[in-house]
Enzyme design. Structure first.
Site, short mmCIF file in Angstrom:
data_model
loop_
_atom_site.label_atom_id
_atom_site.label_comp_id
_atom_site.label_asym_id
_atom_site.label_seq_id
_atom_site.Cartn_x
_atom_site.Cartn_y
_atom_site.Cartn_z
N SER A 37 5.98 7.92 22.41
CA SER A 37 5.61 9.10 21.99
C SER A 37 5.38 10.67 22.77
O SER A 37 5.15 11.46 23.25
CB SER A 37 3.73 9.31 22.11
N LYS B 252 23.73 4.95 14.52
CA LYS B 252 22.79 5.88 13.69
C LYS B 252 22.07 4.81 12.33
O LYS B 252 22.88 3.56 11.85
CB LYS B 252 23.82 6.36 11.94
N ARG C 147 10.44 2.80 16.68
CA ARG C 147 9.43 3.04 17.75
C ARG C 147 9.63 4.53 17.76
O ARG C 147 11.14 4.41 17.77
CB ARG C 147 8.84 2.64 19.09
N ASP D 258 7.63 1.64 13.01
CA ASP D 258 6.01 1.87 12.98
C ASP D 258 5.72 3.00 12.34
O ASP D 258 6.11 3.42 11.65
CB ASP D 258 6.02 2.33 14.65
N GLY E 292 0.32 1.57 4.45
CA GLY E 292 -0.87 2.87 3.63
C GLY E 292 0.62 4.04 3.08
O GLY E 292 0.38 4.88 4.61
N GLU F 160 0.90 -1.15 -0.02
CA GLU F 160 -0.07 -0.24 -0.12
C GLU F 160 1.04 1.37 0.04
O GLU F 160 0.58 2.00 0.62
CB GLU F 160 -0.99 -0.22 1.48
N ALA G 284 1.94 2.24 8.73
CA ALA G 284 1.72 3.13 7.37
C ALA G 284 1.86 4.94 7.66
O ALA G 284 2.76 5.64 8.57
CB ALA G 284 -0.18 3.74 8.01
N GLY H 57 20.93 8.65 8.43
CA GLY H 57 21.21 9.81 9.18
C GLY H 57 20.25 9.72 10.17
O GLY H 57 20.75 10.38 11.80
#
Lengths: 398, 398, 398
Positions: free
Chosen positions: C377, C361, C374, C325, C284, C267, C310, C333
Site C-alpha cells: 500500500s 506473470k 497482495r 487480498d 463479497g 459472495e 472482497a 498478464g
C-alpha cells in the site's frame, strides 16, 4: 351531443383533421390509455399505471378521436396545461370506438385501436369500472401526475424518446413509495400497517418483493427475442434495454433513464443517466457512476465496443473501443500517465484531441476513443495506452 | 379455575399487578404471540414464527394477563428458564381476552390486544388450531427455540433492541434450513425430496425462491414510508433498515444484526454486525467486512455522513464524514501515509487522537473522523487526508 | 405386439438383458423421462424439460425396459444418432410399467420406477397428455434438442457428471429465450406481445421474474440440507452447488457448468467453467473470470481452502490455500514480485515448481499453492508471498 357515423378510414381521417384544426386544439406530444392501480386506503391515489400502447409525436388522429370521445363524455381537455389526465369511462370508450372501430380489422398494427377495444370490453365488468385513465402530455416539463411519470418511463423504455431527453425532475416526489407484491401489484405501506395483525395472525400476509417508488421493467416491458434479463429486480422501469443486451444477475443493475443503445453484456452497474454503446461489455461488478454520485452532473456515456473490466469504476465518459482494466478506478480527478509513444498512436485515433502532456486528469480524457486504462502492477501507476484489443461479445451467447 | 370479571382499565391494572407481585413471578424481558409454520413431515418442528407485535421491556401488564390465561389453560410458566414457549390455544386466547378485552376499543394503540383478538377469532377455524405460540424471554442468553430466535430478530429489525445488543449465539444451530416458496412459506427440504417425482411429473413442483435458515426482512417487517428496498432478497430478517434508508438491487446486501441508524444509501454490502450511521452513502459494490470475515471480531461501525466509494472495501471502524475512494481497500493491516499538513488538520477534527507519525496501520485509525482515504494514481501509495467534501445524500431522492 | 409377463426381479433382469444383447442395441450414456412445457403459440416448441430422475452410465436395465415399451408403442429408437427423444405416451408408460412394476415396492430407491408410475397416473388426466418425453443420449456431442440440453444440465447440477465434462457447445442456440413467470413457467415472448393489450387492460399481465434461455437451479434441483442459496436468481440451472456451500445474495452468482466441489462460501461471481474447491471463501464481490471473458479459454479452478478477498479479481487458476487480498486483480498478464525469501518458502510447498526469478506473470503462477497475493500500500507493487493464514470457514455458520 353530436351524432356521427364513421364508416371508412377516409371519413375517420377527415373527421379527426377537422377536430385538429379547431380553435385551441393542440396535438399532444405523447398520449396513452392506462389501466391504473389505486390505493387500498385512498382510492384517489394512483399507485401504478400500465400502458399497452403509448404514442410519442405520432398517431395524432387517434389522439383527436380520443379527445372527441372525452368531450362526448362531458370532459373537455385543457390544452394549456403541460399534461392532462382524465378517467376513461365506458361512455368515452364507446364513443372512441365509434371512430376508431373503423380499424377493427387492423388492430395488430393499430395498437391504440386494440387498446380502446379491450378497454370497452373490460368496462362491461363492474370490477373494472374506474380503472382507466387517458393521459396526454402537451409540454415536456416536470411531471405532475403518476400517470404522466409512467408514460414518460414507457417512452424511454420503449426507445420512443431517447434516454435523458425527457424531463423527469420531480418524478420522485410524484410517485408514491409502495410495497410490490409477488403479483407486481402495489400496496400502500399504511394499509399493510393497519392490517398487519389480521393478515399475519390468519397466515395471509402478502409476499412483498420490493418497496420502491418505481416498478420493475419486466412488469411493463416485453424485451426483444435476443435480449436477456436474468433477474427482474435488476432493471428499474424507465431503463432502456436494447435488443441483444444481456443483464446478468450478479452485481448488475440498470436504473431508470439509463441503458444500452445496442447489444451489450451487463454484469455491472449502469447508474441513472448512463448510456452504454453497442458492443460494449460491462464486466462483473464494474461501476459506472451516475449523475447523482460523483460526476458533478456530467452524465457518463460509454462508447461502442468498450470493455469495463471486473470491479472497475468509471466516472468519465468514454469514446469507442476503450478498455478499463479489472479493478481500476478512473474518476474525474484520477491522474493518468500517457507515454509519448502511446500519445502518438492515440492521436491517430483521435485527430481532434490535442495530446500535449504526460499526465492527464480523467476528466480531460472524456470521450477520447481507444484508451486502455491500466495500473502498472510494479509501480502502482495508472496509465493509458492505445487499446489493441478488439472487443467482441462472444457470438455464441447471442 | 378462577372466575373473574374485569370491566375497567383500572380493574385490569389491579388484577395484573397482583399477578406480578405473586411469589416467583418475573417480568419477561420480551414477549409476543406468534403464528408458526410447522414442518410438512415433522409437525413438531417449527420452521417459522410470525409476530404482529413484540414487546421489549414494556407491556408488563399484558404479559401478566397472558401468563394468567396460560395458567387457566393448565400451562404454568417456568420463570427460571431463560425462555418459555407454549401453545396458545383457543382456551388461553379466550381467557386472555377476558382481561385484555377491556381495551377492545383501543386496539390500534394496544397491539397485543389486537393480536389476542385476532388469534381468538382465527382459532374458531379448524385449520388454525395449533398454529399459535406464546413466547417469553426471561434472560438474554443463547436462544433455544426457533420462536425465540425470531422474537430477537424482530426486536432488532423493529429497533426495539439496539443492533449487537442481543445474544444470538447458536441461532444458526436452532434455525432449520428450509426452502422458501413464492408465498414466503417454508418447506422442509426432505419433504421436497420425498415428493419430487410426484410434484414434478404433475407439473406442481413449487417455485423455490431461496434456501436459507433466515426469512427475508420484507416477509416480516413493514418499512417506513420513506424507506426503499428494491429487492427483498437483499435484506435478511434481523437487519435494521432505518427510516430514509434505500437499499439498491445491484451488489447491495444487509445481513441480520446489521443495518443503519438513519437515512443511508446502500449499494454495497453491510455484513453481519456492521452499523452504518445516518447520512452515509455506501457506494455500488462497496464491502464493509463483518466479524465473520477478516476483522478479528471487531465489529465495524461506519460513522455519520461517510462516503464509501464504488467497489471500495472497509475493514476498520470509521468516524464521521470519512471518505474511502472508489476501488480502495482499507483493512486492519493496510499501511496509510498521512502528511504532516494533513495530520494538523485531522488533529483539529480529532482532538483526542495523537497524530505522531507518518505511517499508520488501518486498525490504528479506527474511529477517527474526517479521514479521506485515497490511492495516489502515480505512485500507488495509500494516503489519508482531511476530508473536505461534505457528503450529502441527494435530497431529491428522499 | 409381444405378450409378456414379468413377475420377479430375476425375470425382469433376464428379459432386459436379452433386449440389451439384441443386434444394434446400444446402452445410452444417459437417459430420463421429462415433463415438458410447450410453447403457447407453437405447441411443437419445447420451452423447458423437468426431470425427477436422470441416469448417467447406470440403470441400463431400466433403459432397456423403456426402449422396449417405446417399441411396443410403435416407436423404434435410433441407436445411431447422438441422441433420441420421443413422446412418452400412456401406452408406453403402461408397457414400461409391465416390466418396471415388479419393483413397485422399492420405488424410493428406484427413482425411474417411481417416475414411470407417476407418469402413468398423470396420463390418466387429459391435461397431461402429450407432456412427457423420454430422452436418451448415446454419444456426448453437441446437444440437438432442448430435452437433451436439460438432461445434461441435470447431470452437472446433480454431480452425476463432473463440471466441464459434457459437451454443451451450441446449447445457447438450442434453448429458446423465454419469459419465466412467478410460478417458474416459461412463456414465449411473442405470445406476450400478441396478448399484451388484452392482458394489461384486464389487469392480468403475468409477473415476469426473468427472461433467459436457462431456468433457475432451484426450479429443478433440491439442495443438500446444509446448503444455502439465499436468492434463486443467483444460480443458473446447470451449476453444481455442493453440500455445505452457501451462496449469498449480494454480488454472488454461479453460472451453468460452474460451481463448487465441497463446502464453499460464495459472495462473488463464479463464472461459467469455474470450479471452486472445498473450504474456499469467495469474498463479497470477488470475480473469478470465466472462459468467455479474458482467460484465453483456460478455465479457472480455485483450489481448496483459498480466500478471495472482497472485490478481488482472479483470472488464473489457483492451487490450495491461496489468498488474493481484497481489491487486488490477478490476471494472466499481471506482473507479480516474489522475494527470494518467499520463493524459498513457496518452493517447499510446491516442490515441482521452479522458482527462478523475481517477477512472474500471473499466468506463470497458475495452479501454484499457498500464494498470498497482495498490493504494497506504499508502493503499489503487487507481490506474492507464502500464505500464512489458514482459511477456515466459520464453523458456526454451517
Amino acid at each position: 351531443m353530436s351524432k356521427i357515423e364513421i364508416k371508412t378510414a377516409n371519413e375517420f381521417k377527415e373527421f379527426c383533421e377537422t377536430l385538429r384544426a379547431s380553435e385551441g386544439y393542440k396535438d399532444p406530444i405523447a398520449f396513452g390509455i392506462a389501466r391504473v392501480d389505486k390505493g387500498q386506503l385512498d382510492q384517489d391515489k394512483i399507485l401504478q399505471a400500465s400502458y399497452a400502447a403509448v404514442s410519442f409525436k405520432e398517431n395524432f388522429l387517434s389522439a383527436a378521436a380520443i379527445i372527441w370521445a372525452l368531450s362526448e363524455d362531458g370532459i373537455s381537455v385543457d390544452f394549456n396545461g403541460s399534461e392532462f389526465v382524465a378517467e376513461f369511462s365506458q361512455r368515452a370508450a364507446k364513443k372512441a370506438w365509434k371512430l376508431l372501430g373503423v380499424f377493427k380489422d387492423e388492430m395488430q398494427t393499430h395498437k391504440n385501436v386494440e387498446v380502446v377495444y379491450n378497454v370497452k370490453h373490460a368496462l362491461e365488468e363492474q370490477k373494472n369500472v374506474g380503472k382507466f385513465r387517458v393521459v396526454f402530455i402537451f409540454e415536456d416539463t416536470k411531471p405532475l401526475s403518476v400517470e404522466v411519470v409512467y408514460l414518460k418511463l414507457y417512452l424511454l423504455s420503449l426507445q420512443k424518446a431517447p434516454l435523458r431527453s425527457l424531463v423527469l425532475d420531480g418524478a420522485f416526489g410524484v410517485l408514491p413509495n409502495v410495497a410490490w407484491d409477488a403479483n407486481s401489484k402495489p400496496i400502500e405501506l399504511e394499509w399493510l400497517r393497519q392490517n398487519e395483525v389480521n393478515l399475519k395472525m390468519n397466515g395471509e400476509y402478502p409476499t412483498i418483493v420490493s418497496v420502491d417508488k418505481f416498478p420493475r421493467y419486466l412488469s411493463h416491458i416485453i424485451p426483444c427475442d435476443n435480449t436477456r434479463i436474468l433477474d427482474s429486480a435488476k432493471v428499474r422501469m424507465g431503463a432502456l434495454i436494447s435488443a441483444g443486451t444481456t443483464v446478468m444477475p450478479g452485481a448488475a443493475y440498470v436504473n431508470f433513464n439509463a441503458g444500452t443503445t445496442g447489444s451489450v453484456m451487463i454484469e455491472g452497474r449502469v447508474s441513472s443517466s448512463v448510456v452504454v454503446g453497442e458492443g460494449s461489455d460491462i464486466g462483473g461488478g464494474a461501476s459506472i457512476l451516475g449523475v447523482l454520485s460523483g460526476t458533478n452532473g456530467n452524465p457518463v456515456s460509454i462508447g461502442k465496443n468498450c470493455l469495463l473490466g471486473a470491479n472497475s469504476v468509471t466516472g468519465i465518459p468514454l469514446g469507442d473501443k476503450c478498455i478499463v482494466d479489472a479493478g481500476i478506478a478512473v474518476l474525474e480527478g484520477t491522474k493518468v500517465y500517457i507515454s509519448k509513444e502511446e500519445r502518438g498512436k492515440l492521436a491517430l485515433i483521435n485527430p481532434e484531441f490535442k495530446f500535449e502532456k504526460e499526465i492527464y486528469k480523467g476528466l480531460e480524457l472524456s470521450g477520447v476513443s481507444g484508451l486502455h486504462f491500466r495500473q502498472n502492477s510494479q509501480t502502482g501507476q495508472i496509465t493509458a495506452s492505445a487499446s489493441k484489443r478488439a472487443i467482441k461479445l462472444n457470438e455464441a451467447l447471442h
